[in-house]
Design a protein around this motif. Structure first.
Motif, PDB file in Angstrom:
ATOM      1  N   ALA A   1       7.310  63.430  20.594  1.00  0.00           N
ATOM      2  CA  ALA A   1       6.917  64.518  20.551  1.00  0.00           C
ATOM      3  C   ALA A   1       7.601  65.418  19.455  1.00  0.00           C
ATOM      4  O   ALA A   1       7.084  66.293  18.859  1.00  0.00           O
ATOM      5  CB  ALA A   1       7.315  65.298  21.677  1.00  0.00           C
ATOM      6  N   LYS A   2       8.836  65.266  19.123  1.00  0.00           N
ATOM      7  CA  LYS A   2       9.736  65.961  18.006  1.00  0.00           C
ATOM      8  C   LYS A   2       9.309  65.640  16.726  1.00  0.00           C
ATOM      9  O   LYS A   2       9.272  66.549  15.939  1.00  0.00           O
ATOM     10  CB  LYS A   2      11.105  65.808  18.290  1.00  0.00           C
ATOM     11  N   GLN A   3       9.054  64.542  16.395  1.00  0.00           N
ATOM     12  CA  GLN A   3       8.553  64.093  15.208  1.00  0.00           C
ATOM     13  C   GLN A   3       7.217  64.426  14.900  1.00  0.00           C
ATOM     14  O   GLN A   3       7.047  64.648  13.480  1.00  0.00           O
ATOM     15  CB  GLN A   3       8.935  62.412  15.152  1.00  0.00           C
ATOM     16  N   ARG A   4       6.207  64.061  15.700  1.00  0.00           N
ATOM     17  CA  ARG A   4       4.988  64.029  15.387  1.00  0.00           C
ATOM     18  C   ARG A   4       4.127  65.237  15.964  1.00  0.00           C
ATOM     19  O   ARG A   4       3.056  65.333  15.986  1.00  0.00           O
ATOM     20  CB  ARG A   4       4.043  62.722  16.065  1.00  0.00           C
TER      21      ARG A   4
ATOM     22  N   VAL B   1       1.460  55.774  24.352  1.00  0.00           N
ATOM     23  CA  VAL B   1       1.953  55.562  22.881  1.00  0.00           C
ATOM     24  C   VAL B   1       3.434  55.396  23.053  1.00  0.00           C
ATOM     25  O   VAL B   1       4.014  54.465  22.375  1.00  0.00           O
ATOM     26  CB  VAL B   1       1.980  57.023  22.160  1.00  0.00           C
ATOM     27  N   PRO B   2       4.265  56.040  23.796  1.00  0.00           N
ATOM     28  CA  PRO B   2       5.870  55.746  23.887  1.00  0.00           C
ATOM     29  C   PRO B   2       5.915  54.174  24.454  1.00  0.00           C
ATOM     30  O   PRO B   2       6.693  53.646  23.956  1.00  0.00           O
ATOM     31  CB  PRO B   2       6.386  56.787  24.879  1.00  0.00           C
TER      32      PRO B   2
ATOM     33  N   GLY C   1      15.419  52.605  30.919  1.00  0.00           N
ATOM     34  CA  GLY C   1      16.034  53.824  30.441  1.00  0.00           C
ATOM     35  C   GLY C   1      15.383  54.212  28.845  1.00  0.00           C
ATOM     36  O   GLY C   1      16.111  55.218  28.551  1.00  0.00           O
ATOM     37  N   ASP C   2      14.635  53.608  28.312  1.00  0.00           N
ATOM     38  CA  ASP C   2      14.178  53.923  27.023  1.00  0.00           C
ATOM     39  C   ASP C   2      13.193  54.875  27.004  1.00  0.00           C
ATOM     40  O   ASP C   2      12.986  55.534  25.761  1.00  0.00           O
ATOM     41  CB  ASP C   2      13.938  52.780  26.054  1.00  0.00           C
ATOM     42  N   PHE C   3      12.485  55.172  28.063  1.00  0.00           N
ATOM     43  CA  PHE C   3      11.147  55.875  27.983  1.00  0.00           C
ATOM     44  C   PHE C   3      11.347  57.316  27.354  1.00  0.00           C
ATOM     45  O   PHE C   3      10.462  57.821  26.738  1.00  0.00           O
ATOM     46  CB  PHE C   3      10.185  55.666  29.196  1.00  0.00           C
ATOM     47  N   ILE C   4      12.265  57.953  28.232  1.00  0.00           N
ATOM     48  CA  ILE C   4      12.353  59.512  27.885  1.00  0.00           C
ATOM     49  C   ILE C   4      12.880  59.801  26.389  1.00  0.00           C
ATOM     50  O   ILE C   4      12.253  60.719  26.021  1.00  0.00           O
ATOM     51  CB  ILE C   4      13.271  60.202  29.198  1.00  0.00           C
TER      52      ILE C   4
END
Length: 94
Positions: free
Chosen positions: A50-53, A25-26, A40-43
């Motif tokens: 995870a926070k939003q959904r 998904v990410p 460097g964008d994955f984390i």
């Protein structure tokens, strides 16, 4: 045996997607953005999702993925096993 290979392949493919979906998904979000950095964008994205959904948000789209995964992997497993049986019986016979 053929039914066993078919079912084993289908369920193994579904299990594989259940395990990897939170990472897919990410990855898909990153790939669809125009301003994505290569490194460097994955984390940050997985954390944001995870926070939003919530944790379930990491499994968005799992239903259609599982519907696709079963027949694709079932056919793959069955084809490999039937291919092995064919070559074992005809080409590598001792």
């Amino acid at each position: 045996d053929e039914l066993n290979y078919f079912l084993s392949g289908g369920f193994a493919g579904m299990l594989g997607w259940i395990v990897t979906m939170p990472f897919d998904v990410p990855k898909t979000i990153i790939q669809s953005r125009y301003d994505t950095k290569v490194w460097g964008d994955f984390i940050p994205v997985i954390t944001h999702v995870a926070k939003q959904r919530g944790f379930r948000g990491l499994y968005d789209g799992l239903g259609p993925t599982l519907i696709r995964a079963f027949p694709a992997n079932a056919a793959l497993f069955l084809g490999v096993e039937l291919g092995k049986a064919f070559f074992d019986s005809r080409l590598w016979k001792e």
